[in-house]
Motif scaffolding. Sequence first.
Motif, PDB file in Angstrom:
ATOM      1  N   ILE A  92       0.837  -1.206   0.000  1.00 26.50           N
ATOM      2  CA  ILE A  92       0.000   0.000   0.000  1.00 26.50           C
ATOM      3  C   ILE A  92       0.870   1.253   0.000  1.00 26.50           C
ATOM      4  N   PHE A  93       1.947   1.237   0.801  1.00 24.42           N
ATOM      5  CA  PHE A  93       2.862   2.375   0.814  1.00 24.42           C
ATOM      6  C   PHE A  93       3.436   2.635  -0.578  1.00 24.42           C
ATOM      7  N   ASP A  94       3.772   1.559  -1.300  1.00 27.99           N
ATOM      8  CA  ASP A  94       4.300   1.717  -2.659  1.00 27.99           C
ATOM      9  C   ASP A  94       3.283   2.423  -3.551  1.00 27.99           C
ATOM     10  N   ALA A  95       2.022   2.031  -3.435  1.00 29.23           N
ATOM     11  CA  ALA A  95       0.973   2.654  -4.249  1.00 29.23           C
ATOM     12  C   ALA A  95       0.736   4.101  -3.828  1.00 29.23           C
ATOM     13  N   ASN A  96       0.868   4.382  -2.527  1.00 26.63           N
ATOM     14  CA  ASN A  96       0.741   5.763  -2.045  1.00 26.63           C
ATOM     15  C   ASN A  96       1.762   6.674  -2.710  1.00 26.63           C
ATOM     16  N   ARG A  97       2.973   6.153  -2.894  1.00 26.51           N
ATOM     17  CA  ARG A  97       4.069   6.958  -3.438  1.00 26.51           C
ATOM     18  C   ARG A  97       4.057   7.048  -4.954  1.00 26.51           C
ATOM     19  N   ASP A  98       3.257   6.226  -5.595  1.00 20.44           N
ATOM     20  CA  ASP A  98       3.238   6.161  -7.062  1.00 20.44           C
ATOM     21  C   ASP A  98       2.287   7.207  -7.626  1.00 20.44           C
ATOM     22  N   ASP A  99       2.813   8.203  -8.325  1.00 20.94           N
ATOM     23  CA  ASP A  99       1.986   9.274  -8.886  1.00 20.94           C
ATOM     24  C   ASP A  99       1.038   8.772  -9.970  1.00 20.94           C
ATOM     25  N   ALA A 100       1.318   7.592 -10.522  1.00 26.75           N
ATOM     26  CA  ALA A 100       0.449   7.042 -11.564  1.00 26.75           C
ATOM     27  C   ALA A 100      -0.825   6.446 -10.984  1.00 26.75           C
ATOM     28  N   VAL A 101      -0.851   6.230  -9.671  1.00 24.77           N
ATOM     29  CA  VAL A 101      -2.025   5.648  -9.005  1.00 24.77           C
ATOM     30  C   VAL A 101      -2.908   6.775  -8.473  1.00 24.77           C
ATOM     31  N   ASP A 102      -4.156   6.797  -8.933  1.00 21.51           N
ATOM     32  CA  ASP A 102      -5.081   7.854  -8.507  1.00 21.51           C
ATOM     33  C   ASP A 102      -5.980   7.429  -7.350  1.00 21.51           C
ATOM     34  N   GLY A 103      -6.232   6.136  -7.245  1.00 20.65           N
ATOM     35  CA  GLY A 103      -7.104   5.646  -6.186  1.00 20.65           C
ATOM     36  C   GLY A 103      -6.660   4.286  -5.693  1.00 20.65           C
ATOM     37  N   ILE A 104      -6.887   4.046  -4.404  1.00 24.21           N
ATOM     38  CA  ILE A 104      -6.508   2.784  -3.779  1.00 24.21           C
ATOM     39  C   ILE A 104      -7.679   2.256  -2.966  1.00 24.21           C
ATOM     40  N   MET A 105      -7.901   0.954  -3.064  1.00 26.59           N
ATOM     41  CA  MET A 105      -8.913   0.313  -2.230  1.00 26.59           C
ATOM     42  C   MET A 105      -8.394  -1.037  -1.763  1.00 26.59           C
ATOM     43  N   ILE A 106      -8.924  -1.503  -0.637  1.00 19.99           N
ATOM     44  CA  ILE A 106      -8.563  -2.802  -0.080  1.00 19.99           C
ATOM     45  C   ILE A 106      -9.843  -3.623   0.060  1.00 19.99           C
ATOM     46  N   TYR A 107      -9.759  -4.887  -0.336  1.00 17.75           N
ATOM     47  CA  TYR A 107     -10.909  -5.767  -0.191  1.00 17.75           C
ATOM     48  C   TYR A 107     -10.850  -6.425   1.190  1.00 17.75           C
ATOM     49  N   PHE A 108     -11.721  -5.968   2.071  1.00 12.38           N
ATOM     50  CA  PHE A 108     -11.780  -6.484   3.435  1.00 12.38           C
ATOM     51  C   PHE A 108     -12.781  -7.637   3.523  1.00 12.38           C
ATOM     52  N   PRO A 109     -12.619  -8.528   4.534  1.00 14.13           N
ATOM     53  CA  PRO A 109     -11.613  -8.490   5.608  1.00 14.13           C
ATOM     54  C   PRO A 109     -10.263  -9.025   5.148  1.00 14.13           C
ATOM     55  N   VAL A 110      -9.214  -8.543   5.813  1.00 13.15           N
ATOM     56  CA  VAL A 110      -7.868  -9.061   5.583  1.00 13.15           C
ATOM     57  C   VAL A 110      -7.479  -9.943   6.770  1.00 13.15           C
ATOM     58  N   PHE A 111      -7.318  -9.315   7.929  1.00 11.38           N
ATOM     59  CA  PHE A 111      -7.011 -10.065   9.143  1.00 11.38           C
ATOM     60  C   PHE A 111      -8.277 -10.375   9.942  1.00 11.38           C
TER      61      PHE A 111
END
Length: 341
Positions: free
Chosen positions: A84-103
């Motif tokens: 997720i941190f990698d995607a946060n830093r990537d200017d090419a990524v405009d939106g991020i989502m996570i499919y829960f539950p994970v843990f």
Amino acid sequence: MSFAGRTILASSIAKTFNEEIIAKVKTLVASNPTHRKPLLVGFLANEDPAAESYAKWTQTTCESYGIDYELRRVANKDYLEESIFDANRDDAVDGIMIYFPVFGNAQDQYLQQVVAKEKDVEGLNHVYYQNMYHNVRYLDPATKLQKSILPCTPLAIIKILEYLKVYNTLLPQGNRLYGKTAVVLNRSEIVGRPLAALMANDGATVYSVDINNIQKFTRGQGLKFSKHQVQDLGDNTSELLKEICQDADVIITGVPVANYKFPTEYIKEGAVCINFSFHKNFNDDVKGKASLYVPSTGKVTISMLLRNMLRLIDNTNAAKGITSSSSVEGKVAAMDISKQA
């Protein structure tokens, strides 16, 4: 005389947002020097069939709207945070989502905060949640250039209620559920509690039901956009549930149990019934009591997710000082997708 209500499919409701999203995406692509499409990245780190289905819906919808979508599967959950941190830093990524539950525990709440606020299409960042619960609708209340993001599924249900004309458009914004009574069976931090707060902030009396107790959400006294208040009514018993449903104009279910069915006899004649659970929470005879029945909300949720991403891009432009005349919001202002939520 028998009564037969109407079943309204989420796909039909989602179509009402197609034109505005597609037009906005085209404007974004045309205004970008590289003509890059907006990119949404989804992280999947579980084997939940509901999450897998949601991911497929997301991809299909993105492609139909001209948005790039990338599903990143993370086999080892312990590596999800760094991904997720990698995607946060990537200017090419405009939106991020996570499919829960994970843990499936409090660690999931931490992961929600790992996603950068500027890319959180699900509206789960603590800043957005605080604004939502306190009925603050802008990140910058003074200039009102950056709209606060709302969680996707609660927002989808609000938009469904608007589509079904439960919201009274003759009343001013913030009061359009005045006089309405709703029952929400689910008090998760992702959907149920935010939904109850949103509806109460718009003037409704909302009974929030979970396995343990029933709470009453109402808007506080004073200013039009005052924060909602919560009253604990006691244990969740069949008698109390039946009582609060007698006058309910809207019943919304999100019980994540395959064999749960809401008692049809509790439904007031002509009520609006909406199910957002992956499972079918109403029996088929709901159509003989409800005036309008929406059996699922998934496709509207995806539309709201993409709508949130476009709003995040607008917010980023506003933060960079791009004027409304040159921003995406300005170029398609006639569509005004930010009227209320």
